[in-house]
Design a protein around this motif. Structure first.
Motif, mmCIF file in Angstrom:
data_model
loop_
_atom_site.group_PDB
_atom_site.id
_atom_site.type_symbol
_atom_site.label_atom_id
_atom_site.label_comp_id
_atom_site.label_asym_id
_atom_site.label_seq_id
_atom_site.Cartn_x
_atom_site.Cartn_y
_atom_site.Cartn_z
ATOM 1 N N ALA A 13 34.555 38.230 33.545
ATOM 2 C CA ALA A 13 35.323 37.090 33.041
ATOM 3 C C ALA A 13 36.753 37.188 33.529
ATOM 4 N N ALA A 14 37.394 36.048 33.737
ATOM 5 C CA ALA A 14 38.776 36.037 34.229
ATOM 6 C C ALA A 14 39.740 36.314 33.087
ATOM 7 N N ASN A 15 40.709 37.163 33.327
ATOM 8 C CA ASN A 15 41.744 37.466 32.352
ATOM 9 C C ASN A 15 42.886 38.138 33.080
ATOM 10 N N LEU A 16 44.052 38.170 32.454
ATOM 11 C CA LEU A 16 45.222 38.797 33.066
ATOM 12 C C LEU A 16 45.333 40.255 32.694
ATOM 13 N N PHE A 17 45.062 40.553 31.425
ATOM 14 C CA PHE A 17 45.211 41.915 30.930
ATOM 15 C C PHE A 17 43.855 42.515 30.616
ATOM 16 N N PHE A 47 37.719 42.931 46.369
ATOM 17 C CA PHE A 47 37.228 42.479 45.069
ATOM 18 C C PHE A 47 35.750 42.085 45.129
ATOM 19 N N ASN A 48 35.417 41.250 46.106
ATOM 20 C CA ASN A 48 34.049 40.740 46.188
ATOM 21 C C ASN A 48 33.048 41.814 46.618
ATOM 22 N N ALA A 96 19.676 50.450 29.525
ATOM 23 C CA ALA A 96 19.630 51.770 28.885
ATOM 24 C C ALA A 96 20.017 51.712 27.415
ATOM 25 N N GLY A 97 20.328 50.510 26.916
ATOM 26 C CA GLY A 97 20.632 50.359 25.498
ATOM 27 C C GLY A 97 22.104 50.299 25.161
ATOM 28 N N ALA A 98 22.987 50.278 26.180
ATOM 29 C CA ALA A 98 24.426 50.212 25.916
ATOM 30 C C ALA A 98 24.818 48.792 25.527
ATOM 31 N N ARG A 99 25.856 48.673 24.711
ATOM 32 C CA ARG A 99 26.366 47.373 24.304
ATOM 33 C C ARG A 99 27.463 46.956 25.286
ATOM 34 N N VAL A 100 27.190 45.898 26.039
ATOM 35 C CA VAL A 100 28.107 45.452 27.080
ATOM 36 C C VAL A 100 28.408 43.971 26.877
ATOM 37 N N GLY A 101 29.671 43.621 26.774
ATOM 38 C CA GLY A 101 30.079 42.228 26.654
ATOM 39 C C GLY A 101 30.696 41.753 27.952
ATOM 40 N N ASN A 102 31.468 40.684 27.868
ATOM 41 C CA ASN A 102 32.171 40.195 29.045
ATOM 42 C C ASN A 102 33.276 41.169 29.438
ATOM 43 N N VAL A 103 33.311 41.512 30.684
ATOM 44 C CA VAL A 103 34.330 42.427 31.204
ATOM 45 C C VAL A 103 35.367 41.591 31.961
ATOM 46 N N PRO A 104 36.661 41.685 31.608
ATOM 47 C CA PRO A 104 37.688 40.898 32.304
ATOM 48 C C PRO A 104 37.664 41.133 33.810
ATOM 49 N N GLY A 105 37.902 40.069 34.569
ATOM 50 C CA GLY A 105 37.891 40.196 36.014
ATOM 51 C C GLY A 105 38.896 41.207 36.529
ATOM 52 N N VAL A 106 40.029 41.357 35.828
ATOM 53 C CA VAL A 106 41.037 42.317 36.280
ATOM 54 C C VAL A 106 40.521 43.746 36.185
ATOM 55 N N THR A 107 39.427 43.968 35.435
ATOM 56 C CA THR A 107 38.814 45.294 35.387
ATOM 57 C C THR A 107 38.355 45.720 36.775
ATOM 58 N N VAL A 108 37.915 44.764 37.591
ATOM 59 C CA VAL A 108 37.499 45.076 38.952
ATOM 60 C C VAL A 108 38.670 45.674 39.727
ATOM 61 N N ASP A 142 42.996 42.527 46.234
ATOM 62 C CA ASP A 142 42.763 41.087 46.296
ATOM 63 C C ASP A 142 41.971 40.616 45.094
ATOM 64 N N LEU A 143 41.902 39.289 44.964
ATOM 65 C CA LEU A 143 41.094 38.642 43.933
ATOM 66 C C LEU A 143 39.870 37.996 44.575
ATOM 67 N N HIS A 144 39.045 37.369 43.739
ATOM 68 C CA HIS A 144 37.821 36.742 44.226
ATOM 69 C C HIS A 144 38.098 35.653 45.247
ATOM 70 N N ASP A 145 39.293 35.031 45.165
ATOM 71 C CA ASP A 145 39.623 33.956 46.103
ATOM 72 C C ASP A 145 40.382 34.453 47.329
ATOM 73 N N GLY A 146 40.525 35.770 47.457
ATOM 74 C CA GLY A 146 41.201 36.343 48.612
ATOM 75 C C GLY A 146 42.695 36.505 48.465
ATOM 76 N N ALA A 147 43.275 36.000 47.374
ATOM 77 C CA ALA A 147 44.717 36.142 47.155
ATOM 78 C C ALA A 147 45.058 37.606 46.882
ATOM 79 N N GLU A 148 46.195 38.049 47.446
ATOM 80 C CA GLU A 148 46.609 39.429 47.184
ATOM 81 C C GLU A 148 47.111 39.562 45.752
ATOM 82 N N ILE A 149 46.994 40.774 45.233
ATOM 83 C CA ILE A 149 47.332 41.012 43.844
ATOM 84 C C ILE A 149 47.868 42.426 43.695
ATOM 85 N N LEU A 150 48.891 42.571 42.880
ATOM 86 C CA LEU A 150 49.408 43.896 42.532
ATOM 87 C C LEU A 150 48.824 44.276 41.176
ATOM 88 N N THR A 151 48.082 45.365 41.143
ATOM 89 C CA THR A 151 47.493 45.838 39.894
ATOM 90 C C THR A 151 48.233 47.083 39.428
#
Length: 375
Positions: free
Chosen positions: A3-7, A72-73, A89-101, A172-181
């Motif tokens: 999922a997309a998110n900033l933080f 990113f991709n 395997a039975g783990a509980r996994v929800g939406n992971v923010p895109g910035v996690t990538v 980079d992000l999914h759209d190819g834009a550079e990003i500082l993490t």
């Protein structure tokens, strides 16, 4: 699942297996290596998978800039497969923010070099006091000495917690834009690791920081108190990164420099290995010593900066752009050049590492073609 998110903070992650207790957490996470190990517990087997992915891109025909560790991709399918396996395997996994990538790419890039950058206190304070303003292009941040650097941050706080240091990488992000993490390594048990990503698709760094607020406002969102205080620290961190990116940056003892490793051939095929241990790099140690010595000498001599016959106090001139004109007088073309932080009126005869560069003989040019300053 992405999922997309900033933080990103640990509350967004899958539950980890075999975590240390909260009482031992502040001790075990005191080093960046332990911080990376903790993240690996939330995403089991993620580091070997990303190491193998990097090997696939090591032939130079990967189609992305050398200063990116992984695209990113390329990471998304690897992470999606891992998350699916965790669910099975039975783990509980929800939406992971895109910035996690980007956070995982940042930490994966650090594992293979493990460079820890420790600034001289005097230079450190001068740099974080330098505002990020003017025509500083975002491209400058692509010149970090390693794919990911870890800078120690004494005296800083992140989301209300003591900030041990920050991992920084340009990708980079999914759209190819550079990003500082920026991945924060904090002392608190609740925000052990958190991250923020800043898009670098604006012309300048200052505009990129301002765009963070505008994008949130356009979506009808507001930064909470933790996010707002975090973004207040980001410009200070960028000032430290800009010094590492500058041409004259003093890193280490002058005899050795950070390098980006390459995959090694083994009996089991080509592999990417993590560094055996962290490598500590002193930053600006001799420059800081020269500044302190000169300031102390001036104070003992009773000089008053700004008085008649007094030279300007030794200081670090902040990074800035200098515009000059190149070409003929009839058709001059403006050119911008970035000048890195530099010491002014510092007696550096004994305390600075000399920079030796080969000199190439230049052909005399017509007088009309010489640069003309236009500041």
């Amino acid at each position: 699942m992405i999922a997309a998110n900033l933080f990103v903070t640990p509350r967004n992650w899958p539950a980890a297996q075999g975590l240390v207790t909260a009482s031992a957490q502040s001790v075990s996470l005191a080093t960046p290596a332990e911080c990376v190990r903790r993240v690996g517990q939330h995403f089991p087997d993620i580091w070997p998978r990303l190491d193998r992915l990097r090997v696939k891109y090591a032939d130079g025909a990967h189609g992305f800039p050398d200063h990116w560790y992984l695209p990113f991709n390329g990471i998304v399918p690897v992470l999606d497969d891992l998350l699916e396996e965790m669910v099975q395997a039975g783990a509980r996994v929800g939406n992971v923010p895109g910035v996690t990538v980007n956070m995982l790419a940042t930490l994966a890039g650090w594992r293979v070099t493990q460079g820890v950058y420790r600034f001289d206190p005097t230079l450190y304070n001068a740099l974080i006091a330098t505002p990020i303003e003017g025509k500083l292009p975002t491209e400058l941040l692509s010149r970090l000495p390693e794919w990911t650097v870890y800078i120690e941050t004494p005296g800083m706080r992140w989301a209300g917690e003591t900030l041990h240091g920050v991992f920084a990488q340009v990708g980079d992000l999914h759209d190819g834009a550079e990003i500082l993490t920026l991945v924060a390594h904090t002392a608190g048990p609740n925000h052990t690791v958190s991250g923020v990503s800043i898009r670098l698709d604006e012309e300048t760094i200052e505009a990129s920081l301002e765009a963070v607020y505008f994008r949130h406002a356009a979506k009808g969102l507001a930064l909470d108190a933790d996010e707002f205080s975090t973004l207040h620290v980001v410009p200070q961190l960028i000032s430290l990164l800009l010094y590492l990116c500058s041409e004259a940056a003093e890193i280490g003892d002058g005899a050795h420099r950070p390098v980006r490793p390459v995959p090694r051939k083994t009996k089991k095929g080509t592999r990417m290995f993590p560094a055996e241990r962290p490598a500590a790099w002193g930053v600006g140690m001799r420059l800081g010593a020269a500044l302190r010595r000169t300031w102390n000498d001036e104070d003992r001599a009773g000089k008053v900066p700004g008085s008649i016959n007094a030279s300007p106090r030794p200081h670090v001139r902040r990074a800035h752009w200098h515009k000059f004109l190149r070409g003929s007088r009839q058709n001059p073309k403006p050119v911008l050049r970035w000048l890195p932080p530099m010491p002014i009126n510092v007696d550096a005869s004994d305390d600075l590492v000399p920079t030796v560069r080969p000199v190439v003989a230049a052909v005399s040019a017509p007088r009309s073609s010489s640069p003309k300053t236009d500041q």
